[in-house]
Write an enzyme that holds these catalytic residues in place. Sequence first.
Site, PDB file in Angstrom:
ATOM      1  N   GLY A  93       1.454  -1.158  -0.141  1.00 27.07           N
ATOM      2  CA  GLY A  93       0.400  -0.142  -0.031  1.00 27.07           C
ATOM      3  C   GLY A  93       1.225   1.022   0.233  1.00 27.07           C
ATOM      4  O   GLY A  93       1.963   1.228  -0.048  1.00 27.07           O
ATOM      5  N   GLY A  95       3.691   3.222   1.226  1.00 26.53           N
ATOM      6  CA  GLY A  95       3.998   2.735   2.943  1.00 26.53           C
ATOM      7  C   GLY A  95       5.254   4.096   2.847  1.00 26.53           C
ATOM      8  O   GLY A  95       6.059   3.485   3.825  1.00 26.53           O
ATOM      9  N   LYS A 116       5.597  11.703  -2.131  1.00 26.01           N
ATOM     10  CA  LYS A 116       7.025  10.444  -2.080  1.00 26.01           C
ATOM     11  C   LYS A 116       8.191  10.579  -0.910  1.00 26.01           C
ATOM     12  O   LYS A 116       8.220  11.689  -1.016  1.00 26.01           O
ATOM     13  CB  LYS A 116       7.437   9.884  -3.166  1.00 26.01           C
ATOM     14  CG  LYS A 116       8.594   8.764  -3.180  1.00 26.01           C
ATOM     15  CD  LYS A 116       8.632   8.698  -4.659  1.00 26.01           C
ATOM     16  CE  LYS A 116       9.676   7.547  -3.998  1.00 26.01           C
ATOM     17  NZ  LYS A 116       9.808   7.197  -6.026  1.00 26.01           N
ATOM     18  N   ASP A 128      11.259   3.642   6.467  1.00 27.96           N
ATOM     19  CA  ASP A 128      10.869   4.713   7.135  1.00 27.96           C
ATOM     20  C   ASP A 128      10.552   5.536   7.247  1.00 27.96           C
ATOM     21  O   ASP A 128       9.835   6.889   7.611  1.00 27.96           O
ATOM     22  CB  ASP A 128      12.676   5.276   7.639  1.00 27.96           C
ATOM     23  CG  ASP A 128      13.543   5.181   6.696  1.00 27.96           C
ATOM     24  OD1 ASP A 128      12.618   5.920   5.355  1.00 27.96           O
ATOM     25  OD2 ASP A 128      14.775   5.990   6.537  1.00 27.96           O
ATOM     26  N   ARG A 182       3.590  14.977  -6.349  1.00 26.76           N
ATOM     27  CA  ARG A 182       3.961  14.618  -7.503  1.00 26.76           C
ATOM     28  C   ARG A 182       2.396  14.540  -8.004  1.00 26.76           C
ATOM     29  O   ARG A 182       1.746  14.574  -7.488  1.00 26.76           O
ATOM     30  CB  ARG A 182       4.230  13.647  -8.191  1.00 26.76           C
ATOM     31  CG  ARG A 182       3.495  12.193  -7.328  1.00 26.76           C
ATOM     32  CD  ARG A 182       3.663  10.678  -8.395  1.00 26.76           C
ATOM     33  NE  ARG A 182       4.465  10.301  -8.079  1.00 26.76           N
ATOM     34  CZ  ARG A 182       5.248   8.985  -6.918  1.00 26.76           C
ATOM     35  NH1 ARG A 182       4.386   8.352  -6.490  1.00 26.76           N
ATOM     36  NH2 ARG A 182       6.268   8.980  -7.230  1.00 26.76           N
ATOM     37  N   ARG A 189      -3.957   2.680  -8.977  1.00 30.54           N
ATOM     38  CA  ARG A 189      -3.590   1.219  -9.791  1.00 30.54           C
ATOM     39  C   ARG A 189      -4.247   0.251  -9.744  1.00 30.54           C
ATOM     40  O   ARG A 189      -5.486  -0.060  -9.068  1.00 30.54           O
ATOM     41  CB  ARG A 189      -2.259   1.322  -8.896  1.00 30.54           C
ATOM     42  CG  ARG A 189      -1.702   2.380  -8.509  1.00 30.54           C
ATOM     43  CD  ARG A 189      -0.667   2.193  -6.900  1.00 30.54           C
ATOM     44  NE  ARG A 189      -0.489   3.638  -5.170  1.00 30.54           N
ATOM     45  CZ  ARG A 189       1.228   3.296  -5.979  1.00 30.54           C
ATOM     46  NH1 ARG A 189       1.890   2.341  -6.573  1.00 30.54           N
ATOM     47  NH2 ARG A 189       1.607   4.496  -5.444  1.00 30.54           N
ATOM     48  N   ASP A 257       1.327  -2.749  -9.362  1.00 31.91           N
ATOM     49  CA  ASP A 257       1.047  -1.569  -8.083  1.00 31.91           C
ATOM     50  C   ASP A 257       1.626  -0.303  -8.693  1.00 31.91           C
ATOM     51  O   ASP A 257       0.914   0.808  -8.358  1.00 31.91           O
ATOM     52  CB  ASP A 257       0.967  -1.611  -6.998  1.00 31.91           C
ATOM     53  CG  ASP A 257       2.672  -2.541  -6.706  1.00 31.91           C
ATOM     54  OD1 ASP A 257       3.263  -3.418  -7.551  1.00 31.91           O
ATOM     55  OD2 ASP A 257       3.816  -1.843  -5.909  1.00 31.91           O
ATOM     56  N   ASP A 267       5.726   6.961 -10.352  1.00 34.21           N
ATOM     57  CA  ASP A 267       6.718   6.300  -9.458  1.00 34.21           C
ATOM     58  C   ASP A 267       7.714   6.263 -10.045  1.00 34.21           C
ATOM     59  O   ASP A 267       8.170   4.567 -10.815  1.00 34.21           O
ATOM     60  CB  ASP A 267       5.919   4.949  -8.855  1.00 34.21           C
ATOM     61  CG  ASP A 267       6.671   4.453  -7.621  1.00 34.21           C
ATOM     62  OD1 ASP A 267       7.458   5.299  -7.138  1.00 34.21           O
ATOM     63  OD2 ASP A 267       6.313   3.756  -7.028  1.00 34.21           O
TER      64      ASP A 267
END
Length: 464
Positions: A93, A95, A116, A128, A182, A189, A257, A267
């Site tokens: 998902g 993250g 991101k 992290d 972005r 997705r 994904d 991405d």
Amino acid sequence: MVDAPQQSRFRPETTILSLGDGFFDPVQAANFPQTILRFRNDRAAAEIGLASLTDEEWIRHFGRFEPLPGSLCEPLALRYHGHQFRVYNPDIGDGRGFTFAQMRDDRGRLMDLGTKGSGQTPYSRFGDGRLTLKGGVREVLATEMLEALGVDTSRSFSLIETGEALHRGDEPSPTRSSVLVRLSHGHIRIGAFQRQAAYRDEAAMQRLIAYSLRNLYGEEPGNQPAAQLLSHVVGRTATLAASYMAAGFVHGVLNSDNINVTGESFDYGPWRFTPRWEPGFTAAYFDHQGLYCFGRQAQAIHWDVVQLAIALRLVASAEEVAPPLDEFPAHYEAAMAQAMLGRLGVRPQGEQADVALVAAIEQALANSPVEIDRFFFDWRGGARRGPSPADPIYSAPAFEAFSQQIGSYESAVQLSHPYWSDETPCSMHIDEVEAIWAPIAERDDWSAFDAKVAAVRRMGAAMT
């Protein structure tokens, strides 16, 4: 550099909330030690009514994530599953990112601002939730180059350095940190549909299909909404695959994904532009089998779309989803002709002739040392424009079929822009990216980065 478009008014939306709680989790952004603005995309901001923000306001919204008036009150981490290198993973998902805001652009499209490196979410697992500054710089460079080459891509909207020291195994550590925003036409997705199929939630699947049709394709669901959506996705993703090839681009991680149902590329992790037409060229050092190499990208994207069709079988019959799925190869062939002739700048002659010309281009490039960017630069408009270091190559046997066929094609472009008088084409190979990053890492010198963005936009202007 291209002038920014006329400022539009900001038109906030919260449309994604109509999906319901099962599709996302409210999250909080990380509290960063610093917020140093490194890049703001005023061209993109003008299209959604945000170019007039001061730098201080920009940082509050895109570094501290103060909500934009009228849009989402809190960030949302989206839920999805996906195949990662063909292995199904239900434990993913958003993250290290979230959907921060929605609005309409100057074309009336529903747009998302996603992040991101904005902190941990319920799907961070052992990560992290952060993004290295180098990773942020690389994504800006990728999206700027792809946009200039006509690829339908998300756009790097903002890059802010965040003042944390990150430890990574794939670059010198500790390294600097950043948060990227972005701008995308949706963040839905293929993996979102796979999640509903895994949970056998027919009602949620129907909502997701209807949401995608209404808000991403501007259509009301018909008698066969799953097939209706799949037909759009097949066409758009086949076009995406073809545009990667014409650009000489290797995404690197074409997992399900990472495929947006709008066919918009996004991405960017281990991306690269291949200098030469090498089908086996890979971008990701961990792609040991070359699953997502340059020449397999259409196959990889088609495979992902097949997974969408399988997921849609929850609410549709095989007879409904098979016909649009079978159209992928034909869509891809047509899109390849359009993309390759478009970059070459010549008028189509007809399906048979155009397919033959594309085959001749691929053969010539695959069997010669000429670089992809150099070839399209030298032959823009369908004829040689002057002396080139590659001239001896163009007279070699590898280019014989291309030379015979290109003579019957007419130019579809003007070549009055000064860019076409340059000695070398604008490119974005890995050595250039590293050369741009080095002065940033060594002495916080952003001049090469700024100059490259300006050069890429200049090329983009020349190609329009």
